[in-house]
Design a protein around this motif. Sequence first.
Motif, PDB file in Angstrom:
ATOM      1  N   PRO A 477       0.828  -1.209   0.000  1.00 12.05           N
ATOM      2  CA  PRO A 477       0.000   0.000   0.000  1.00 12.05           C
ATOM      3  C   PRO A 477       0.865   1.262   0.000  1.00 12.05           C
ATOM      4  CG  PRO A 477       0.203  -0.821   2.234  1.00 12.05           C
ATOM      5  CD  PRO A 477       0.933  -1.801   1.344  1.00 12.05           C
ATOM      6  N   ASN A 478       0.251   2.379  -0.397  1.00 14.06           N
ATOM      7  CA  ASN A 478       0.910   3.669  -0.224  1.00 14.06           C
ATOM      8  C   ASN A 478       0.145   4.553   0.759  1.00 14.06           C
ATOM      9  OD1 ASN A 478      -1.225   4.537  -1.937  1.00 14.06           O
ATOM     10  ND2 ASN A 478       0.079   4.202  -3.740  1.00 14.06           N
ATOM     11  N   VAL A 479      -0.966   4.035   1.303  1.00 13.00           N
ATOM     12  CA  VAL A 479      -1.709   4.698   2.376  1.00 13.00           C
ATOM     13  C   VAL A 479      -2.012   3.653   3.442  1.00 13.00           C
ATOM     14  CG1 VAL A 479      -3.789   5.964   3.049  1.00 13.00           C
ATOM     15  CG2 VAL A 479      -2.765   6.363   0.790  1.00 13.00           C
ATOM     16  N   LEU A 480      -1.607   3.920   4.672  1.00 13.16           N
ATOM     17  CA  LEU A 480      -1.860   3.009   5.787  1.00 13.16           C
ATOM     18  C   LEU A 480      -2.841   3.648   6.766  1.00 13.16           C
ATOM     19  CD1 LEU A 480       1.762   1.732   6.586  1.00 13.16           C
ATOM     20  CD2 LEU A 480      -0.118   0.374   5.645  1.00 13.16           C
ATOM     21  N   LEU A 481      -3.919   2.941   7.051  1.00 18.64           N
ATOM     22  CA  LEU A 481      -4.885   3.339   8.077  1.00 18.64           C
ATOM     23  C   LEU A 481      -4.744   2.347   9.224  1.00 18.64           C
ATOM     24  CD1 LEU A 481      -8.005   3.984   5.784  1.00 18.64           C
ATOM     25  CD2 LEU A 481      -6.221   5.613   6.475  1.00 18.64           C
TER      26      LEU A 481
END
Length: 531
Positions: A477-481
């Motif tokens: 991923p390039n966005v981690l929540l």
Amino acid sequence: MSRLLIQFSHLFKSFGSFSLFDDISLSINQGEIFALIGENGAGKTTLLQLLAGSSLPDAGHFSRAPHLTTGVLPQEVSQPSCDISARVYIEEGALSDLERRMAACLDDPDRLAEWSELHERYEQLGGYHRIPIEKVLKGLKLDASLLDLPMASLSSGQRVRVALAKALIENPALLLLDEPTNHLDLEMLEWLEEMLRTRQGATIIVSHDRKFLNATCNRLIEIKNGKLTCYGGNYDFYLQEQERLIERQMKAFETQEEERSLLKQKIKAATFSKGKASPPKDRDIMAYDHRGEKHQKSLQRNLDVLKARLAVIEANPLPNPKPKSIRGLRFSPTPLASSVAIELEQISKAFGEKRLFSGFTKMLCKGDRIALTGPNGSGKTTLLRCIAGLLPVDAGQIRYAPTAKISYLDQEVELLPMEQTPLQYFESKFNLSEEELRRELHKAAIGGAELLSRPFSTLSAGQRKRLMLLSLILEKPNVLLLDEPTNHLDFLTLETFETALLNFDGAILAISHDSTFIEKIATQEWSLNNL
């Protein structure tokens, strides 16, 4: 002199052919607050079970003080099968049973002798030292209306706080807490710290929250390689002692390595460059032969001494004390072409009459590491789930960059397909064979290979969390929540995970009550306090 509560010595515990504890000893006295640390699988939960009496050692001497009362918060509070209320769950136990029996005796004059015996037992179990339920509910922000609801209807976080309330209210002589800080906000943490510091009994705490351990604990137990080591201070004191210990061990290791290298050089020189006795000056050949024989024997004796010393070192070499590290736990994100990954424009969300956030506008950009803060119930997890696409917003818009690739880690790792095994999950999601999966687990050094054929539903939250970390890595991923990502991780994995996040070339939005994690990771903060 403080009261000795528990003492054991030469204790052994195994599971099948696997030896978990090997000849360990420990004493626990009133007033001591222990931090219990160790890698995942080292035996922390098993040690708590031994201390609680719910598990028995295979061998060894184990003694506990008479009438010792014990309170336990397990790492996971399972959903009760029956619909008992939270109030009944909190109140059930030996003391409440004695109170009911004592009350029944008071209604019958002929049972006063029985009442006296019950009352003595009640005093021995600390019945008059219990903490008022109202004080604990307020400290843990549990609304009194929750007490009449079935435990099965409560969220996992509410069940954990109810179980913590039960353990605290009893005010036992020995309190065993496995991850008590999960699901607590900052105010609850501060209240719990004060509660534990002012207790008269002993407490043993397993927690990933380093600041919490520093604020509460005056002793520390480390489990490593089946052994226990005790330290007379908090977590920071332990780290300082570890630095000094490693420094001493490194000097001894380097000295031994130098000696080993020198011995090998001398043995090589003595073996391949044997000198000859000096020639006779008087041409006495017999004397020369005699001197030559003595010279060769002297060389051989010296060579034997060198080889014997080398054999001793190589039979019991000092290990390299350099701390274990995990190099494979790192992210390789999919490139994010846009500088803005996600844009929130005037989004709102409510459940019934409860408004969580309204008109919330923010931008999550490449390189951001944002801590999402706010008290429990303010809507942090809901906001993360809305951004992850698991919940719709009531109003407003969430816009995503075309190349944004999002991975979401939920707090208790409950979004995994619980009926599947890790083998089935990783094969279906990433097309990995068992051999490839084992290789990836080894590369990331996060363990769990022995769990691959067990359904996720049978694994602990910590075991699921470690496997989910691998899933996050493989998703690229390039966005981690991240919702409470530090929960259920041992310190080695936690610190390596923090390093991986610091090197992550993407955007991070994380919920955490771990102040050490926030200080190390976050570059800015989004607060839901006043929304």
